[in-house]
Design a protein around this motif. Structure first.
Motif, short mmCIF file in Angstrom:
data_model
loop_
_atom_site.label_atom_id
_atom_site.label_comp_id
_atom_site.label_asym_id
_atom_site.label_seq_id
_atom_site.Cartn_x
_atom_site.Cartn_y
_atom_site.Cartn_z
N ARG A 532 -42.91 -10.94 45.60
CA ARG A 532 -44.33 -9.76 46.52
C ARG A 532 -45.04 -10.19 46.91
NH1 ARG A 532 -49.54 -9.03 47.32
NH2 ARG A 532 -49.51 -11.09 46.77
N GLN A 586 -49.03 5.51 42.81
CA GLN A 586 -48.82 4.39 42.50
C GLN A 586 -49.78 3.87 41.49
OE1 GLN A 586 -50.48 2.96 46.22
NE2 GLN A 586 -47.85 1.68 46.21
N GLN A 587 -50.94 4.33 41.18
CA GLN A 587 -51.88 3.66 40.48
C GLN A 587 -50.90 3.38 38.41
OE1 GLN A 587 -55.24 5.21 40.06
NE2 GLN A 587 -56.40 3.46 39.46
N GLU A 590 -48.41 1.28 39.03
CA GLU A 590 -48.25 -0.22 39.12
C GLU A 590 -48.79 -0.43 37.67
OE1 GLU A 590 -51.77 -2.77 41.56
OE2 GLU A 590 -51.59 -0.81 42.14
N GLN A 591 -49.83 0.27 37.07
CA GLN A 591 -49.83 -0.08 35.75
C GLN A 591 -49.06 -0.29 34.74
OE1 GLN A 591 -52.34 3.48 34.73
NE2 GLN A 591 -54.69 2.72 35.74
N GLU A 594 -47.22 -3.70 35.38
CA GLU A 594 -47.84 -4.65 34.39
C GLU A 594 -47.73 -4.31 33.35
OE1 GLU A 594 -52.32 -4.22 35.32
OE2 GLU A 594 -51.89 -4.78 37.57
N GLU A 635 -41.20 -1.65 40.07
CA GLU A 635 -40.81 -1.97 41.65
C GLU A 635 -40.51 -1.36 43.07
OE1 GLU A 635 -39.33 -5.97 41.27
OE2 GLU A 635 -41.30 -7.23 40.13
N TRP A 638 -43.11 1.51 42.81
CA TRP A 638 -44.65 0.83 43.68
C TRP A 638 -44.27 1.10 45.00
CZ3 TRP A 638 -46.37 -2.78 46.31
CH2 TRP A 638 -47.49 -2.54 46.26
#
Length: 651
Positions: A532, A586-587, A590-591, A594, A635, A638
């Motif tokens: 990252r 984007q959120q 990201e969730q 994860e 990825e 995002w």
């Protein structure tokens, strides 16, 4: 598919392959196992046309590209990233075509060359090459250093990255884990699980083979036998087959003896002559089964230490490194009798430096080490030649050692002792410099056993050992009554020997609270964080380059009126409204990322269970690949959304 059909191969007077046949289907990942010297590397040489069979045929699709790790040490000033890129043959061909087209001014050829570059993935080739290097343990600051500035082990990692850059349809890997530490090994396993081509790998790392292969080819007595399953499955299947063979041989021997007794008893009697003759013919027609002959198992043991000081040694604010450069600082620890300590950490963090310092091979930079009374250290150096003399033979080494440790030893006693470590006949006088890596490692083990240490410092002892010798070392260490401090990338050895771990990272030595599975999860988290940061640095560099290439924009004056301030506030509100959907996406990405990463880590842990069936392991392997692909997609999504938001804010 890849097929060996009735292949016979001789190397001088030695028969390497004898009328052997096997098949690999497209996409299969297989290991090639067998004792040292059985001919595994010769089989690889057949596949790459460095050797040609004396009889038989090798068939594979003509369009298959073969990728393998070159064994030579590259000596070039080319940067590391560019060196890896050069391994991508289609990309290099497209680059050459573009250069030729531009030189000739042929617009049509230039267009075609650009199309070839796009097809070869030129737009992200550099980032792919650097991702390989980062995965194999290189730091961001090393990505463009010249190849000849790296040590031998790191150059072999460069060769591995170069082979992975364009893996082709058939990937050949010969001992790919020898120069890797655990973090790079975990990364390589994940990469190979995603690889969609056919793979054939030679390795003595049991856990690595169990993770990445689903077929085992066993080379023994000049024949290749195919087993469906990873290495652990192969071991159990082979043991069962050997029992069946031995039982069949025993039954046949009983029948032969019975026929022979009848023949001997009745061949002279006229009334039974006809029956006796029929038994003779039956005996002649019988296909003779061979007894099961296996290579003699290698085993050894460490002698009971003369004493066990308590504590063995105490380190107080110890600082270790080279010259004036400190690598590890502030080590304050005690080593007690009977401890089994595994030392973990990435290459370059200072594991070997710490062990060398404790062994007395390096002076400590500061601090104090208090040794217990009667401490006797046995040190296995990662580079065996650090403790061996290349111009002397094994017997000369033992004679010199015996003078220091046991003056009463006779030469015959030393010869007998070396024989236990497979140094027999003239081998005891063969120059160590001409011995194989495995033979040098066995000599160092023999010298350790003779010294009767109570503290063993072992730095990568399995690098050149075959599976049989690794198992013998594991058994010997488990029965050893002294203390062990072990640096190794062999997870099977670490699991079987160590009951606690120290982690060397960031210039510190700390206890690691967990087992090897926990350490692998920690490594995956660290590698994601490194990747990252690398992406962020790359993106920042690109932004800086774009800004530098554009004329400097005038600095906006401060708002001079209420109307201007209102206009700017309205612009900010409009920007927030425009970017809100993107930020929400984007959120969500990201969730989802994860969640996929957590499932990937859990699945890796589940795959380490030894009781999984081949079918379950195959299903989990497929699921692991799906998750890895999804993680990569998320990825990228995002990052792309982030770039859109940044572009809108900049505008």
């Amino acid at each position: 598919m890849l097929q060996f059909k009735n292949i016979t191969l001789r190397r001088g007077t030695k028969l390497v392959l004898d009328d052997t046949s096997f098949t690999l289907q497209p996409g299969e990942k297989a290991s090639l196992v067998g004792r040292n010297g059985a001919g595994k590397s010769s089989l690889f040489a057949l596949l790459t046309d460095r050797l040609h069979p004396d009889a038989g045929d090798i068939e594979m699709p003509p369009r298959w590209r073969i990728a393998e790790v070159a064994q030579n040490m590259p000596e070039t000033e080319t940067g590391a990233t560019e060196f890896v890129l050069e391994g991508d043959a289609p990309l290099m061909a497209a680059r050459t075509a573009l250069a030729q087209a531009e030189a000739s001014g042929d617009g049509h050829a230039i267009g075609e060359a650009h199309a070839r570059l796009a097809e070869a993935g030129a737009f992200d080739a550099r980032s792919r090459a650097q991702a390989l290097l980062l995965g194999l343990g290189f730091r961001v600051s090393q990505l463009d250093l010249p190849v000849n500035s790296f040590s031998g082990g790191w150059r072999m990692r460069l060769q591995l990255a170069r082979a992975l850059m364009c893996p082709g349809d058939l990937l050949l890997l010969d001992e790919p884990t020898n120069h890797l530490d655990l973090d790079a090994l975990v990364w390589l396993e994940a990469w190979l699980l995603r690889f969609e081509g056919t793979m054939l790998v030679i390795s003595h790392d049991r856990e690595f083979l169990d993770t990445v292969t689903r077929v085992t080819l066993h080379l023994d007595e000049a024949r290749v036998t195919r087993y469906g399953g990873n290495y652990t499955t192969f071991e159990s299947m082979r043991a069962e087959r050997m029992l069946q063979q031995q039982a069949a041989y025993s039954r046949q021997q009983e029948k032969v003896a019975q026929l022979q007794r009848f023949i001997d008893r009745f061949k002279a009697k006229a009334t039974k002559a006809k029956q006796a003759q029929s038994r003779v013919k039956a005996l002649a027609r019988m296909e003779k089964l061979a007894p099961v002959l296996t290579a003699a198992d290698f085993e050894f043991s460490f002698r009971e230490p003369l004493s066990l000081p308590n504590p063995m040694l105490v380190m107080d604010a110890v600082e270790v490194g080279y010259g004036e450069t400190a690598i590890v600082r502030g080590v304050t620890k005690s080593v007690l009798p009977g401890q089994r300590i595994g030392i973990l950490g990435a290459n370059g963090q200072g594991k070997s430096t710490l062990v060398k310092t404790l062994a007395g091979a390096l002076p400590r930079l500061s601090g104090r080490v208090q040794e217990g009374k009667g401490l006797a250290i046995g040190y296995f150096a990662q580079q065996e030649m650090d403790v061996l003399r290349p111009e002397e033979g094994p017997l000369a080494h033992m004679i010199r050692l015996a003078r220091e440790v046991s003056p009463q030893a006779r030469e015959q006693e030393l010869r007998d002792f070396l024989g236990r470590f497979r140094f027999v006949g003239d081998m005891v006088n063969q120059e160590v410099g001409s011995l194989s890596g495995g033979e040098k490692a066995r000599l160092v083990l023999a010298m350790l056993v003779w010294q009767r240490p109570n503290l063993l410092l072992l730095d990568e002892p399995t690098n050149h050992l075959d599976l049989t010798t690794r198992e013998a070392l594991s058994m010997a260490l488990n029965e050893y009554e002294g203390t062990v401090m072990l640096v190794s990338h062999d997870r099977a050895l670490l699991r079987e020997v160590c009951d606690e771990f120290w982690l060397v990272t960031g210039g510190q030595v700390e206890p690691f609270d967990g087992d090897l599975d926990d350490y692998q999860k920690w490594l995956l988290e660290q590698s994601r964080e490194i990747a990252r940061r690398a992406r962020e640095e790359d993106r920042a560099a690109q932004e800086q380059a774009r800004a530098a290439s554009q004329p400097a924009a005038a600095v906006p004056a401060a708002p001079s009126s209420r109307d201007e301030r209102k206009a700017q506030a309205a612009a900010r509100m409009k920007l927030a409204e425009l970017t809100r959907p993107l930020k929400k996406r984007q959120q969500q990405a990201e969730q989802a990322l994860e969640k996929a990463q957590a499932e990937h880590a859990a699945l890796l842990e589940a795959m380490a269970r030894p009781d999984l069936s081949p079918a379950e392991r195959a299903d989990q392997g497929r699921r692991l690949k799906e998750l890895a692909d999804r993680i990569e997609t998320l990825e990228m999504e995002w990052l792309e959304i982030g770039e859109q938001i940044e572009a809108m804010e900049a505008a």
